[in-house]
Write a protein that holds these residues in place. Sequence first.
Motif, PDB file in Angstrom:
ATOM      1  N   MET A 271       0.855  -1.204   0.000  1.00  0.00           N
ATOM      2  CA  MET A 271       0.000   0.000   0.000  1.00  0.00           C
ATOM      3  C   MET A 271       0.882   1.243   0.000  1.00  0.00           C
ATOM      4  N   ARG A 272       1.966   1.192   0.776  1.00  0.00           N
ATOM      5  CA  ARG A 272       2.887   2.327   0.826  1.00  0.00           C
ATOM      6  C   ARG A 272       3.591   2.527  -0.524  1.00  0.00           C
ATOM      7  N   LEU A 275       1.259   4.120  -3.001  1.00  0.00           N
ATOM      8  CA  LEU A 275       1.109   5.578  -2.847  1.00  0.00           C
ATOM      9  C   LEU A 275       2.340   6.298  -3.381  1.00  0.00           C
ATOM     10  N   GLU A 284      -3.043   9.475  -7.748  1.00  0.00           N
ATOM     11  CA  GLU A 284      -3.984   8.945  -6.748  1.00  0.00           C
ATOM     12  C   GLU A 284      -3.785   7.451  -6.567  1.00  0.00           C
ATOM     13  N   SER A 285      -3.719   7.027  -5.314  1.00  0.00           N
ATOM     14  CA  SER A 285      -3.584   5.603  -5.032  1.00  0.00           C
ATOM     15  C   SER A 285      -4.853   5.078  -4.361  1.00  0.00           C
ATOM     16  N   THR A 299       3.212   6.429   5.798  1.00  0.00           N
ATOM     17  CA  THR A 299       4.044   7.064   4.783  1.00  0.00           C
ATOM     18  C   THR A 299       4.535   8.368   5.392  1.00  0.00           C
ATOM     19  N   ARG A 308       0.018  13.898  -3.571  1.00  0.00           N
ATOM     20  CA  ARG A 308      -0.485  12.546  -3.828  1.00  0.00           C
ATOM     21  C   ARG A 308      -1.739  12.321  -2.978  1.00  0.00           C
ATOM     22  N   TRP A 310      -4.467   9.530  -1.208  1.00  0.00           N
ATOM     23  CA  TRP A 310      -4.679   8.136  -0.773  1.00  0.00           C
ATOM     24  C   TRP A 310      -6.172   7.911  -0.573  1.00  0.00           C
TER      25      TRP A 310
END
Length: 370
Positions: A271-272, A275, A284-285, A299, A308, A310
């Motif tokens: 997930m990190r 991102l 965009e994550s 993060t 960015r 999330w």
Amino acid sequence: MKTRAAVAWKAGAPLTVETIEIGGPKAGEVLVEIMATGVCHTDAYTLSGADPEGLFPAILGHEGAGIVREVGAGVTSLKPGDHVIPLYTPECRQCKTCLSQRSNLCTAIRSTQGKGVMPDGTSRFACDGGEVFHYMGCSTFSNFTVLPEIALAKVREDAPFDKICYIGCGVTTGIGAVTNTAKVWPGANVVVFGLGGIGLNVIQGARMVGADKIIGVDLNPAKVEMAKKFGMTHFVNPAEVGHDKVVEAIVDLTGGGADFSFECIGLPVTMRQALECCHRGWGESIIIGVAASGQEISTRPFQLVTGRVWKGTAFGGARGRTDVPKIVDWYMEGKIEIDSLITHTMPLDEINTAFDLMHEGKSIRSVVTF
Ligand SMILES: NC(=O)c1ccc[n+]([C@@H]2O[C@H](COP(=O)([O-])OP(=O)(O)OC[C@H]3O[C@@H](n4cnc5c(N)ncnc54)[C@H](O)[C@@H]3O)[C@@H](O)[C@H]2O)c1
Ligand SMILES: [Zn+2]
Ligand SMILES: [Zn+2]
């Protein structure tokens, strides 16, 4: 009446197929004959006992398709004979969330659904005289099941049940994350972490909306061939580039970072990475993967300060009664593919094989037909 169902008696034990007692639909409820159901990771997660909200005994299954057989008092939008897909995320069109048009997380029946019962607080299932819980408001591992009217999407009648059942979870989760949650634009660079059933659907969603580069990340090179067939243009294997070089590799491939990334694994570490591989200023994550209970993500705040974003998504942000029939149309029109993702089909008696195949990584999706 009686019906056949696979019952989860306790955590960690295989399902057993039983003849159970099912009560008819009460007001606002619908009796559905399930024709086919997929077996999803979430069923396995609950069955394993790792799900803190798991209840036993229960009839699992939340990825089905079937035919309405009887409607309770006050049901107006469905009639016997209608083809339907059960929705674990209902759409009441009346609660604050539905009316907001900003989210698909309808709250109308959330509290009772989580307790394994119908909105009136009781179960429609019994076996050997004891109550059996519903699951995710669907319980599609039963040949007949009862659902609230607001938890059924009416779909076209020429669509095959053993394929469109997958739209009840996996397909919609992946494609909806692209079209509803991220709103990926044509020409965007997209990165997909995890090339399982969910990731492949993200990939075909990205291809459908006209993404440019579609980069897949997975530890298993056996996933590459299928992912390419669905639209993946580039592949990154963390085991080859080095786990600490994944972000760098993606930033290089995309000339500065991804416009959109999707985490379809369920690990805080990926997930990190998802991102941090996003483009500064706008990338965009979207988190789709479900991490084990109690895990946390982290993060450096600078990643967000510099633009960015999330986000997460459940059921692909889809409003089930509105969006699921459209996705069935996309399948019937050949805009998306499902058939090759369904690697195994079996009768209810062999449902435990579907769990074995999933744990061995041998299936993308197994479907049980009744
Ligand atoms: N948000 C939702 O609404 C929703 C709905 C359904 C499923 N899910 C979740 O989506 C996730 C993916 O589901 P799936 O059915 O595609 O699973 P899957 O097991 O089929 O696929 C996971 C993939 O990730 C790869 N992988 C594992 N560890 C990795 C790592 N460290 N780096 C790179 N790749 C790695 C595996 O090789 C595999 O190909 C699960 O967590 C599931 O619970 C979420
Ligand atoms: Zn699912
Ligand atoms: Zn609602």
